[in-house]
Design a protein around this motif. Sequence first.
Motif, PDB file in Angstrom:
ATOM      1  N   THR A  13       0.842  -1.192   0.000  1.00  0.00           N
ATOM      2  CA  THR A  13       0.000   0.000   0.000  1.00  0.00           C
ATOM      3  C   THR A  13       0.878   1.243   0.000  1.00  0.00           C
ATOM      4  OG1 THR A  13      -1.879   1.072   1.114  1.00  0.00           O
ATOM      5  CG2 THR A  13      -0.195   0.079   2.524  1.00  0.00           C
ATOM      6  N   ASP A  92      -4.340  -6.574  -3.258  1.00  0.00           N
ATOM      7  CA  ASP A  92      -4.319  -5.116  -3.291  1.00  0.00           C
ATOM      8  C   ASP A  92      -5.135  -4.590  -2.117  1.00  0.00           C
ATOM      9  OD1 ASP A  92      -2.757  -5.115  -5.508  1.00  0.00           O
ATOM     10  OD2 ASP A  92      -4.232  -4.230  -6.862  1.00  0.00           O
ATOM     11  N   ASP A  94      -7.541  -2.659  -2.088  1.00  0.00           N
ATOM     12  CA  ASP A  94      -8.960  -2.420  -2.379  1.00  0.00           C
ATOM     13  C   ASP A  94      -9.685  -3.710  -2.765  1.00  0.00           C
ATOM     14  OD1 ASP A  94      -7.712  -2.790  -4.805  1.00  0.00           O
ATOM     15  OD2 ASP A  94      -8.402  -0.925  -5.713  1.00  0.00           O
ATOM     16  N   MET A  95      -9.141  -4.853  -2.297  1.00  0.00           N
ATOM     17  CA  MET A  95      -9.770  -6.145  -2.557  1.00  0.00           C
ATOM     18  C   MET A  95     -10.614  -6.596  -1.362  1.00  0.00           C
ATOM     19  SD  MET A  95      -9.050  -7.144  -5.616  1.00  0.00           S
ATOM     20  CE  MET A  95      -9.705  -8.799  -5.484  1.00  0.00           C
ATOM     21  N   THR A 148      -2.073  -9.203 -10.069  1.00  0.00           N
ATOM     22  CA  THR A 148      -1.559  -9.392  -8.717  1.00  0.00           C
ATOM     23  C   THR A 148      -2.511  -8.909  -7.637  1.00  0.00           C
ATOM     24  OG1 THR A 148      -0.382  -7.314  -9.043  1.00  0.00           O
ATOM     25  CG2 THR A 148       0.875  -9.337  -9.317  1.00  0.00           C
ATOM     26  N   CYS A 149      -3.655  -8.344  -8.004  1.00  0.00           N
ATOM     27  CA  CYS A 149      -4.572  -7.852  -6.971  1.00  0.00           C
ATOM     28  C   CYS A 149      -5.145  -8.989  -6.133  1.00  0.00           C
ATOM     29  CB  CYS A 149      -5.689  -7.030  -7.598  1.00  0.00           C
ATOM     30  SG  CYS A 149      -6.491  -7.812  -8.978  1.00  0.00           S
ATOM     31  N   ASP A 174       2.911  -7.711 -13.255  1.00  0.00           N
ATOM     32  CA  ASP A 174       2.236  -8.996 -13.115  1.00  0.00           C
ATOM     33  C   ASP A 174       2.241  -9.779 -14.425  1.00  0.00           C
ATOM     34  OD1 ASP A 174       0.491  -7.122 -14.150  1.00  0.00           O
ATOM     35  OD2 ASP A 174      -0.974  -7.322 -12.550  1.00  0.00           O
ATOM     36  N   HIS A 198     -13.184  -6.501  -6.486  1.00  0.00           N
ATOM     37  CA  HIS A 198     -12.093  -5.540  -6.669  1.00  0.00           C
ATOM     38  C   HIS A 198     -12.733  -4.160  -6.802  1.00  0.00           C
ATOM     39  CE1 HIS A 198      -8.310  -4.160  -9.092  1.00  0.00           C
ATOM     40  NE2 HIS A 198      -8.297  -3.759  -7.828  1.00  0.00           N
ATOM     41  N   ASN A 200     -11.323  -1.390  -7.025  1.00  0.00           N
ATOM     42  CA  ASN A 200     -10.600  -0.665  -8.074  1.00  0.00           C
ATOM     43  C   ASN A 200     -10.667   0.854  -7.880  1.00  0.00           C
ATOM     44  OD1 ASN A 200      -8.946  -0.712 -10.332  1.00  0.00           O
ATOM     45  ND2 ASN A 200     -10.639  -0.542 -11.771  1.00  0.00           N
ATOM     46  N   GLN A 202      -9.017   3.882  -8.013  1.00  0.00           N
ATOM     47  CA  GLN A 202      -7.804   4.446  -8.600  1.00  0.00           C
ATOM     48  C   GLN A 202      -7.621   5.885  -8.092  1.00  0.00           C
ATOM     49  OE1 GLN A 202      -8.131   3.889 -12.830  1.00  0.00           O
ATOM     50  NE2 GLN A 202      -8.095   1.685 -12.677  1.00  0.00           N
TER      51      GLN A 202
END
Length: 295
Positions: A13, A92, A94-95, A148-149, A174, A198, A200, A202
């Motif tokens: 992170t 990640d 945000d998962m 890779t998330c 990835d 996810h 996601n 951004q």
Amino acid sequence: MSSPALVSVVVPTFRRVERLPSLLAKLSVIDQACDLDVAIVDQTPGADLSKLRGFSEHFACLRFISLAQANVSRARNIGANAASCDILLFLDDDMELERSYIPRLLSLMLEKPQAAWGATWPQQGAIGRADGNPLNGRDDDPLIFLPTCALAMHKQDFMAAGGFDERLDRNFEDAEFSHRLKQQGLRLVRHPDLQAQHHNRQENGTWYRRSLMEAAARLMRQTAYFRRKTGRSWPGVLLALLRVIASEARHPGYLRGGTPLARALTLGLSLPAAVIYAARPPLLIRRPDTAGKPC
């Protein structure tokens, strides 16, 4: 005496400290959360994560690792080095995992040990097969990859492949890593039993607005390096860069701002340095003297 953890979860992170309470809260209520060794690898200068230590009661282990310089590939490598378990799960920040994700993952990895596993979620494109078989596309195609998330594999396979190349980031790392996993003989599998969300988001992190010159140089370097390291000849690398210039000038997908001519000129000026960058040797994981120790 408590049982040892079964899965090491590595979460890189950067400048997203506000996400971490939600991430840990959602992770703490899934099945077998008590079997997780969670490593938060934070690259935010001066971040205070002390308030998050209260979540440690939900996991077998919760540790916080700080990096002085932001590099998502290096963060994942350092987290993997510190992991105490044979199974690595990269997430990640945000998962959100479906409740039964961990027991299903453990079952699948026991059934098919020679594979790397990715999750499925509604927003994700169809990059793999839903029957648990290898991804579509040629085995040597570097564009067929697991993001890779949400990526799981055995630690020994991760180390044998060399980990993530720290010269790459933002989707390139990835894809290149998946290419090396396939060369190593591992299958890349997305399975319908591994459900996640996810979100996601951004924002913050590396998603700040770069200048046109900075964004163009980065895109050209990453493209050249990725193509070269996944088997392209030097003429092939040059052709890929020329295609990037033509595509981003007319229909920009990565660059923001500027006229078509300005984008083309900026990308063109970045081409020589990108070719030089592509000649650099990979910067892979540095193995520790000892394996990761449990908390």
